[in-house]
Write an enzyme that holds these catalytic residues in place. Structure first.
Site, mmCIF file in Angstrom:
data_model
loop_
_atom_site.group_PDB
_atom_site.id
_atom_site.type_symbol
_atom_site.label_atom_id
_atom_site.label_comp_id
_atom_site.label_asym_id
_atom_site.label_seq_id
_atom_site.Cartn_x
_atom_site.Cartn_y
_atom_site.Cartn_z
ATOM 1 N N GLY A 38 0.828 -1.194 0.000
ATOM 2 C CA GLY A 38 0.000 0.000 0.000
ATOM 3 C C GLY A 38 0.856 1.235 0.000
ATOM 4 N N LYS A 79 8.088 -0.126 5.928
ATOM 5 C CA LYS A 79 7.479 1.189 5.700
ATOM 6 C C LYS A 79 8.593 2.180 5.409
ATOM 7 C CE LYS A 79 4.323 4.484 7.932
ATOM 8 N NZ LYS A 79 3.471 4.707 9.129
ATOM 9 N N GLU A 135 6.484 -6.279 11.726
ATOM 10 C CA GLU A 135 5.753 -7.533 11.639
ATOM 11 C C GLU A 135 4.767 -7.456 10.464
ATOM 12 O OE1 GLU A 135 2.446 -9.876 14.426
ATOM 13 O OE2 GLU A 135 3.282 -7.941 15.046
ATOM 14 N N TYR A 136 4.730 -8.507 9.651
ATOM 15 C CA TYR A 136 3.761 -8.584 8.558
ATOM 16 C C TYR A 136 2.512 -9.299 9.075
ATOM 17 C CZ TYR A 136 1.393 -10.191 4.357
ATOM 18 O OH TYR A 136 0.438 -10.441 3.395
ATOM 19 N N VAL A 137 1.393 -8.653 8.957
ATOM 20 C CA VAL A 137 0.136 -9.199 9.460
ATOM 21 C C VAL A 137 -0.681 -9.714 8.285
ATOM 22 C CG1 VAL A 137 -2.008 -8.695 10.692
ATOM 23 C CG2 VAL A 137 0.136 -7.584 11.388
ATOM 24 N N ASP A 167 -4.403 8.664 16.162
ATOM 25 C CA ASP A 167 -5.055 8.415 14.868
ATOM 26 C C ASP A 167 -5.666 7.019 14.857
ATOM 27 O OD1 ASP A 167 -5.924 9.143 12.346
ATOM 28 O OD2 ASP A 167 -4.121 8.431 11.338
ATOM 29 N N PRO A 171 -10.563 2.478 12.241
ATOM 30 C CA PRO A 171 -10.630 1.108 11.709
ATOM 31 C C PRO A 171 -9.538 0.783 10.685
ATOM 32 C CG PRO A 171 -12.832 2.044 11.855
ATOM 33 C CD PRO A 171 -11.874 3.154 12.169
#
Length: 847
Positions: free
Chosen positions: A21, A43, A91-93, A135, A138
Site C-alpha cells: 500500500g 514502511k 511484523e507482517y500481518v 489516529d 478502523p
C-alpha cells in the site's frame, strides 16, 4: 491512487516482493527477511516526499514502536537508515483492516466484543508507556485471519514525556476527522482519554453498523463542528437491539469532555471482559438478558471445583466493578427555569398562567423519567434576569436547566425547549414545535417526551403511559398546581387531589403535587397528621404505578419531615440501590437527622454531600448542623465562606443571626438579619429579630414582633413559647401560663423533636414537673449535644429546684459560647442563692 512499484529489489538483508500500500508520504512493501526466513512489512518514505514533518513522523514512530512489545500492537523488528532516509521493518500481518473486516463480516456480538477487548489491551500497553496514538481508526487496526487485532500506524503518535511540536508544525491538528476527539480537533493538549474517544467511534461503528456522527453533505469541516459541538446519534437509535449497558458505555466513551470518559483503556477492557464472559456466543437476545443478571450466584459444584469457581468469581468480580464504574451514570441535578410566554392565550382569565404551569409540570415530569437524576427545587428571586438565574442554579449545584419559551397567538403556541448547562451557560440541546393551547394535556405529554429525548438513552427509563384525565379533571389539577406555585393552597386542594387519585391512581403527577402541598402546609402549621395521610396515599399508589422509583422520591420527601427513622432508612436504601444521585440522598439524610436532633451524624452526611456537590444548599446543611451542635466557631467559618461565594443566600444571614444571638452579639445579629430584604424574611427570621430585642431587654418590642409573626403563622408553637417567655420577663404570669397551655395542647402526642422540647418546657412552667423531667431526660439522651435541649433542660431543672443539674447544663452552654443574656429569665435568678451552683455560673448570670 496509483500503487507505487518497488524502487529496488533489496534493502539490506530484506528482499522486496511487492507493494502492500501507499499513502501521500510513505509506501509499505512486503519483503522477506533472508536471514530469518520470514515475511516482513517495510514502511519507507517516498522519494518525492520532501516534508520535514513526514521524516520527523517516521523517526518518531520508530522510537515509539521500539518501546512497544505487545501481541495487539504491530511489532517493530528493525530500522534501516541510508542516504539520510529511514525505513521501518515491521511484523507482517496476514489479514485485513478492521474497516474491510466490518464490510465483509456479519459477526455475532460476542465476537465483536472480543475484538474490542484486544484493542483495549494494545491501548493499555501504549498508554502505560505514556504514548497516545492520536489516529486510532478502523483503517489502523489490522485483523489477522485467526481473529487477532493489532494496532498499527503510530506515525503521529505522541509520547507524553516529550514535546512533539516538530511533528505537527505543518498541520497542527493531525489525524483523521471522523476518529478524532473534540479536544484534538480544537488543538488542545491531549491525554490517553483522547484515544478512548477514538475507541468509542470504532466501537460504535463495529457494534451499531453506523458512525456516531452524521457527516451529511458538509464535508470534513462540518463534521468536525458536529464532533465538537453536537451530541452523537444515540446508539440504540442506530441499532435498537443494542443492550443498554453497551449504549451507556458508548455514551461514556463519546463524552465531549475527557474527564467524563472512562479513566483508562484497562477499565474499558474489564467491563467488556465481564460482558464477554456473561454473553452468549451467537444469541444477542440471550446476551442482553445476562446483562440484567450481572452477579447471579454460580450454581453449586463439587468441592474439588471450589478453587476454580473462586478464581472465576474473582475474575468476574473485577470485571463487574470495572463495568460498574464505567457504566455508572454521572449524576444529574436538574432544575426547571421559569416559563416565558409572549402573546395572547385564548381561554380562561388565567389561561396564560395555566399554560405556563402545564409546561412547567411537563418539564418536571420529564426529569422524573430519567435515571441517576434528581429534580432540584428552584424559584428565582423577584426581578432576577436570565443570567442571574443561571448563576443561582450554579450555586445550587445544578448540572442541567430546562427552559421553555413560548410565543402564542390565541389557541396556537410555538414552543422552544432548551437543555442548558448552568456551569458554562451553553445550550446542550434544543428543539421547537407547535401545539394547541386548548389541548394542554396532550401538549404536556408531548413536551415531556421531547425533553426526555434531550438526554442520552442510558438515562432514559422505560416509558409508561398513564391514563389520560378528562378535560374537567385535568383543569382541576392544573388549577391546583398553578396556585401551589403562588403558595395559595389549602386543605381543600389536598382533598381535591385525593379524589383525583382515586380516579387516576397511576398518575404520578397527582401524587407529587399532593406531597408538595403537604410539605408546604406542614411547614406552615406543623400538623403531623398531614404527613401520615400523604404517606398512606403514596403506599396505596405503589401497587398502581409500575415504576415506583419516582414515587419513592416523593415518599422520601415526606419522610424527611417525619420522625420514623426506620422507615426513612428503608426508603433511603431503596433509592440508593436505584441510583438516585448520591449528593441529593446524602443532603436529604442530613436534613432528616437535623430534624431528629442527631447533629453529629447530620454534619457528617452534609459534609459528604458537599464533597460531591459543593452547592450553597449543602454548605448550609453543614452550617446548621454545626450551629445546632454548639460549634459556633466552625459554623461562622462555614457561613463566612458561603456568603462570600453566594452573597444572596439569605438563609445563611438568618443562621448567622441565630449564632450571634446565642453568643450575645445583639448588634451583629441585627446586622445579619437586616441584611435580608424585608420581603424575603421568613417568619423564623422575623422571630429571630424578636429574640434580638428580648436579649437586650426591650421586651415590649420583642412581644410586638412575636405577635406579628403569630398573625402570619397562627398557632405556631415556637412563637407561642417565645411569647410566653416574654410575658414571664415582663412579670405577666397569667398571660404566660395561657400561652404555655396553648403550647401544651398543640404539641400533645407529637413525635416531632422540636415539639417535644416545647412540650417539656410548657409542662415545667405549668408545674407538671415530674412529667417535664421525664421527657427532658429522654430528649437529652437522644440529642446530648443539642443547644436548644440543653437550654430547655436548664430551665426545667431550675423550675424543679434540681440546682446541680441546672448548673451543669448552664456551664455547658456558657463554655460553647452562649451569651449570659439568655439567662435573664426570673427563674434563672433563683440559682444565685443556691450552694450547689458553681461559682462560674453565679459569676456569669448573677447581678
Amino acid at each position: 491512487m496509483e500503487v507505487a512499484e518497488p524502487e529496488q529489489e533489496q534493502l539490506g538483508r530484506y528482499r522486496i516482493e511487492r507493494t502492500l500500500g501507499a499513502g501521500g508520504m510513505g509506501v509499505v512493501y512486503l519483503a522477506e527477511d533472508t536471514r530469518l526466513r520470514r515475511q516482513v512489512a517495510i514502511k519507507k518514505l517516498r522519494k518525492d516526499s520532501t516534508s520535514e514533518s513526514a521524516s520527523a513522523r517516521i523517526h518518531s514512530e520508530a522510537q515509539l514502536l521500539a518501546q512497544l512489545n505487545h501481541s495487539n500492537i504491530v511489532q517493530l523488528y528493525d530500522v534501516l537508515e541510508e542516504d539520510g532516509g529511514i525505513a521501518l521493518v515491521m511484523e507482517y500481518v496476514e489479514g485485513t483492516t478492521l474497516r474491510e473486516w466490518m464490510r465483509e463480516h456479519t459477526a455475532p456480538l460476542r465476537e465483536k466484543l472480543g475484538l474490542l477487548m484486544q484493542i483495549c489491551k494494545g491501548l493499555t500497553e501504549a498508554h502505560s508507556l505514556g504514548i497516545v496514538h492520536r489516529d486510532l481508526k478502523p483503517d489502523n487496526i489490522l485483523i489477522t485471519f485467526n481473529g487477532t487485532a493489532k494496532i498499527t500506524d503510530f506515525g503521529i503518535a505522541k509520547s507524553l514525556d516529550h514535546e512533539a511540536t516538530d511533528i505537527t508544525r505543518e498541520d497542527q491538528v493531525a489525524g483523521t476527522v471522523d476518529a478524532m476527539s473534540p479536544e484534538q480537533l480544537q488543538g488542545l493538549p491531549l491525554c490517553a482519554r483522547s484515544d478512548l474517544f477514538s475507541l468509542g467511534t470504532i466501537a460504535y461503528e463495529l457494534l451499531c453498523g453506523a458512525k456516531p456522527f452524521d457527516k451529511g453533505e458538509g464535508g470534513s469541516m462540518a463534521l468536525a463542528q458536529k464532533v465538537v459541538n453536537e451530541p452523537h446519534i444515540p446508539p440504540q437509535q442506530a441499532w435498537e437491539r443494542l443492550p443498554e449497558p453497551l449504549a451507556v458505555l458508548l455514551d461514556k466513551l463519546l463524552a465531549k469532555q475527557p474527564h467524563r470518559r472512562p479513566e483508562s483503556a484497562q477499565q474499558v477492557y474489564e467491563a467488556l471482559a465481564f460482558l464477554y464472559q456473561q454473553g452468549s456466543d451467537t444469541d444477542t437476545q440471550q446476551f442482553s438478558e445476562t446483562v440484567t443478571q450481572l452477579l447471579r450466584k454460580p450454581p453449586n459444584r463439587h468441592k474439588r471445583l471450589l478453587s476454580t469457581i473462586a478464581g472465576l468469581v474473582i475474575a468476574i468480580g473485577a470485571g463487574y466493578w470495572g463495568w460498574q464504574e464505567i457504566t455508572r451514570l454521572e449524576p444529574q441535578y436538574i432544575a426547571v427555569m421559569p416559563v416565558e410566554i409572549s402573546g395572547e392565550v385564548r381561554g380562561e382569565d388565567n389561561a396564560k398562567a395555566l399554560t405556563a404551569t402545564m409546561v412547567r409540570q411537563a418539564l418536571m415530569n420529564a426529569a422524573s423519567q430519567l435515571k441517576a437524576s434528581a429534580l432540584v427545587s428552584f424559584t428565582p428571586k423577584e426581578g432576577e434576569d436570565f443570567d442571574a438565574q443561571l448563576k443561582a442554579l450554579r450555586e445550587k449545584g445544578v448540572t442541567d436547566a430546562l427552559y421553555a419559551r413560548l410565543d402564542c397567538a390565541r389557541v396556537r403556541c410555538e414552543i422552544e425547549l432548551q437543555r442548558i448547562g448552568p456551569k458554562d451557560s451553553q445550550i446542550k440541546q434544543q428543539t421547537d414545535f407547535a401545539f394547541l393551547a386548548d389541548k394542554r394535556q396532550e401538549a404536556e405529554y408531548r413536551i415531556s417526551n421531547r425533553t426526555v429525548e434531550f438526554f442520552p438513552t442510558g438515562y432514559q427509563k422505560e416509558s409508561s403511559t398513564a391514563k389520560a384525565m378528562s378535560d374537567e379533571h385535568y383543569g382541576q389539577y392544573l388549577d391546583i398546581a398553578s396556585r401551589r406555585e403562588s403558595r395559595e393552597v389549602t386543605d381543600s386542594d389536598l382533598s381535591a387531589l385525593e379524589r383525583l387519585i382515586t380516579i387516576y391512581p397511576q398518575n404520578l403527577n397527582l401524587y407529587r403535587t399532593h406531597a408538595d402541598i403537604t410539605t408546604y402546609l406542614f411547614l406552615e402549621d406543623g400538623k403531623s397528621e398531614r404527613l401520615k395521610s400523604s404517606l398512606a396515599l403514596i403506599n396505596s399508589g405503589k401497587s398502581q404505578i409500575p415504576d415506583s422509583s419516582s414515587l419513592l422520591e416523593t415518599e422520601l420527601l415526606i419522610r424527611s419531615f417525619d420522625t420514623d427513622k426506620k422507615a426513612f432508612n428503608r426508603t433511603f436504601s431503596q433509592l440508593e440501590k436505584q441510583g438516585l444521585p448520591t449528593s441529593n440522598l446524602l443532603g436529604q439524610y442530613s436534613r432528616f437527622l437535623f430534624g431528629q436532633g442527631d447533629y453529629k451524624s447530620g454534619l457528617r452526611y452534609a459534609q459528604d454531600a458537599a464533597a460531591l456537590t459543593p452547592s450553597a444548599d449543602n454548605l448550609y446543611l453543614i452550617a446548621i448542623n454545626q450551629t445546632a451542635g454548639g460549634d459556633y466557631t466552625a459554623a461562622r467559618a462555614t457561613l463566612k465562606g458561603l456568603t462570600q461565594n453566594y452573597p444572596q443566600h439569605w438563609s445563611s444571614y438568618s443562621l448567622l443571626g441565630v449564632i450571634e444571638l446565642e453568643s450575645g452579639n445583639s448588634a451583629a445579629a441585627e446586622a445579619a438579619i437586616t441584611e435580608i430584604p424585608k420581603e424575603l424574611r421568613s417568619w423564623r427570621t422575623k422571630s429571630n429579630l424578636g429574640v434580638t430585642y428580648f436579649l437586650i431587654g426591650e421586651y415590649d418590642q420583642a412581644l410586638k414582633v412575636y405577635q406579628q409573626v403569630l398573625k402570619a403563622v397562627p398557632n405556631n408553637t415556637p412563637t407561642l413559647a417565645q411569647i410566653a417567655e416574654t410575658y414571664l420577663a415582663l412579670g405577666f404570669r397569667k398571660q404566660a401560663n395561657d400561652s404555655f397551655q396553648k403550647v401544651l395542647t398543640l404539641t400533645d402526642g407529637s413525635n416531632d423533636f422540636e415539639d417535644q422540647w416545647h412540650h417539656a418546657l410548657a409542662l415545667a412552667n405549668l408545674n407538671r414537673l415530674s412529667e417535664a423531667i421525664s421527657l427532658t431526660h429522654k430528649l437529652l439522651k437522644e440529642a446530648p449535644e443539642d443547644t436548644d435541649i440543653k437550654y430547655v433542660a436548664a430551665q426545667i431543672y431550675t423550675l424543679s429546684e434540681e440546682w446541680h443539674s441546672a448548673s451543669y447544663q448552664i456551664e455547658e452552654l456558657l463554655q460553647q459560647g452562649m451569651s449570659t443574656e439568655w439567662f435573664n429569665l426570673p427563674a434563672f435568678q433563683r440559682l444565685c442563692t443556691q450552694p450547689q451552683v458553681s461559682a462560674d455560673v453565679k459569676t456569669a448570670i448573677c447581678d
